[in-house]
Structure formats: structure tokens, C-alpha cells
Design an enzyme around this catalytic site. Sequence first.
Site: not given
Length: 513
Positions: A81, A139, A141, A304, A313, A350-351, A437
Amino acid sequence: MKQLRKTLKVAKKTQEKSRKAKNIIIFIGDGMGLTTITAGRIFKGQHLRHGFGEEEMLAFDEFPYTGLAKTYNVDKQVPDSAGTATAMFCGIKTDYGAIGMDTTRSKVNANQGRLKSIMDWAQAEGKRTGIVTSTRITHATPASTYARIYHRDWECDTKVPAESVGKHVDIARQLVENAPGNKFNVIMGGGLSPMGALRANEPNTVRFEGDTEKVCTRGDGRNLVQEWLKLGNNESRVFVQSQEDLSKVNFKDTEHLLGLFRNNHLTYAIARQEGEPSLKEMTLAALQVLERGDKSNGFVLMVEGGRIDQAHHQNYARAAMHEVLEFDMAVQAAMDNTNEEETLVIVTADHSHSVTLNGYPKRGADILGFANKTTELVVYETISYANGPGYYEHLANNSVGAIGAEVWLPLEEFTTNQRMSPTYRHRATIPLNDETHGGEDVIVFANGPGSDLVRGVFEQNYLAYVMSYAGCMGPAKDADDRCHAGSSGTISLNKQSFVFMGTLLLLLNLFYS
């Protein structure tokens, strides 16, 4: 810039003229890849009882323009990220873990490889700026909008390694000490602990697991919240710590709003704790502080939905789906409370993640349920993961050397209550403590002025140039002569212009009299 010129050339052929955006909102669904979008859409329809679910639409599904962004980092095929957020917000691809710095970054030289972000560009044009997140405000982002640091983990002074102490300043301090962070009009999310304002006896009714549930603490004794409150000259600064406090704020009279609602990240929406605002509530509050009509040059806001990623995760599929719904409601709220004629809204990820939508479940089947008949030899779920901690929870006892169905605990042995739990993990094939990811392209949705620049397949850092060109700010500002007539494509009259016009009218009056 090459991608921008190519897109503008196509637009010229079709006689399209991209409009200028006074305001820009970029929504990041962290980890919200295509599978997550599809599953989230079905979940929304089923959760709201709108039908089978598959026919449901997310708020951003309705946007007129879409494209695909290539997410790889400079040094990683599958990204993180930090590198992806730096690409989107600073316009340059970088290494895994880097925040606001290019690949020339150095652990012992904080001035090497520093980049400017869309927030720097916006502030240079007199725009109001802000960030909203369901994660810590320090964090990866959100930090990429304001910080320049070698590694994303350096959120507190205690996380900066010995060789970098005195050279790199931790992310939390950068938010308060340096522009553009210390000029933000809105900062909302979690992260009391990195800011040195740790709250004792915080409620926590559901125990979630994973590294993301850990948070750093400061070692320098500084309370950065108090320092933030002392910034500025007689400006209205408001700090809130609960949804109730937020609801009492006079937004129109507030120049700077800081809302920190948890020591760590905000709790997953599926288990929201008392006093925590939703992402929608924070987004609406941010818009009310940022929007000043004709009294400002507009605003740039980053929102976000960060816990989509963190749920994946840990293979918490149900929690992830609730986070997508939370994110969707925030997007819809923004669309309902802004003028789409002057506001560019971009929604993207972002991914992606190593999550899959598989099997042949019947139309309308519970998206979080079984993909096949329970009478079959191996029963499996529609949503499963390539890797992660869900492996351990589904592994059968004494399964070493076993093959086929004997490897896994039968899903039928899990009770309905267990499978409905916020902490239930869907099955993962490869055992990892933290699921990884995914590396496929992510979808970009766009609406409003400049949205026609989002088309085809492009590098992820192109998005910064879309915002730059559309908002008449930053490196692509000079690519359009209209930007020098006014920030939104209209003629901007300064004091000298009015003096000149007044003198001209006086001369004309004398001439004709």
C-alpha cells in the site's frame, strides 16, 4: 505525461473537451480488487434484501468512465500500500514500503528522493485539503498524502531504527510539523497512540487477530494532538474523539478538524464499538468543513476504506464484505452532497488480494456460503483464499500425508453461529499468518470534470496526473492554457483586473459624454 497526452489526443479526435474540476475526491478501497468488488456488490444486494444480489449495483458502478491501473512497485511484482499510494498521490512509482519518496531514498538522508503530493499541489492553488480513513491516520495510504519517509512502519519515534534517528522524523510528527499535513483542514480516522494521546480502557467487545491489531506508542512523551491544537493564528481548530463529539461540531465555523476515534484503527464495521463514527459520517463531516462555495478555490479530499484490506489479510471474508458496504455508503454520501458539475470523484483500489469467487453456486446463493452441495465429497465456500491463516482453522487433525477431502475439516462441522461470527476465517490453501496481496490490475471508476481522462489500461501513477490536469494543479497544470484563466476553467479576476476595468469604463464614459 505521455499517457495524458495520448488520452488527450484520443479526446481531440472525438471532439471531446475535458472540463476542469474545482473539487477532487479520491476514494481508495484498500485491497478492493475485482473479486472483492463483485462479491461486495452481491453482498450488498443480499444484506439489504434487494433481490438475489447479483443484479445489485454499487454507487460507483454507475460512474461513466472506467480504466485499469497497473499496480506493481518498482521492485515488486505484487505491491504494498505504501508504494501504490505514493504512485497515486505523488505521480511516481516507487519501492515497496516507501512513503512519499522515490527509489533514490536513503535511510540516513531524509532529503534524498522526496516527492510532492496532490495535497502539496492543491494547497499551492489555495484549495482546502483533507484526509479521512478507517485506519490509523499514520498508516500507509493516508501517510502517503503528506509524509516523506524511508519506510511505512516508522509511524512513531520508537519505530525509527537507530541509524535513521536524527535524520528521519516519524510519520506522526510529520503530520503536525510539516506541510502539507499541518495545513490540512480535515484529518479523521484512528491513531491516538502514534499521536501520543493514548486513551485508557478503550472498549473492545470482539477480539480480532493479526499484526494490524498492534499499534506503536511514542517514547518521547509528546502529545501531538495538543501540539496540533496550538498551530495557526487564531484559527478555529476542533479536536473530537467520538461520534457524539463529531455531531456537535459547527462545521461551517471550523477551519481545521481533527478526529481520532481509536488508539489503533477504527474497529471493523461488523463489530463497531460505541462512540465510533462510520466512514459515511466522517466523509459527510469532512465535506462540510471543506466546502466553502465561492469563498474558496475548491478542495481535495482523500477517503480510504482501509479495513477491507486488513480483513482480507486475516481471511475475515464476512468482515471484508461489511467494509465494502461501508465504503459504498461513503461514496454514495459524497455523490449526494457535492455538485457533480464541479467535482471529480475517483474510486479505485491500491491493490488486490489473493481472494477468489469460485465454484458453481446457484443464483442468489449466500455469497458467504457454500459453493456446492453439502452432499458432495468436498464442500467448499464461494469465497476462498490462496493463502492465509484460514488454512490452520480448516486443517483436519492428523491430516499430515492425507489427500483430497481428508486434509480439511468438513465445513458442515462448523456451526451456523461459528460461520456467522465476525472472526470466522474462510479457508486458505497455503498456510501463512497473514494473507498476501494480489498483483492483478485494479479498476478505476471516475465521474465529473476530468473523468474522461480515465480510460484504457495505464500505470497507476497516471492517476496523479489525471487529478493534476483536471484540477489545474501540479505538474500537468501547464498542459492546458485554460488553467491560467482560472482554477476551474473560468476567467479569474484579480484586484488589478477590476482596477483596469474600472479605468476603462471611466474613459469610455468621458469619451461618449
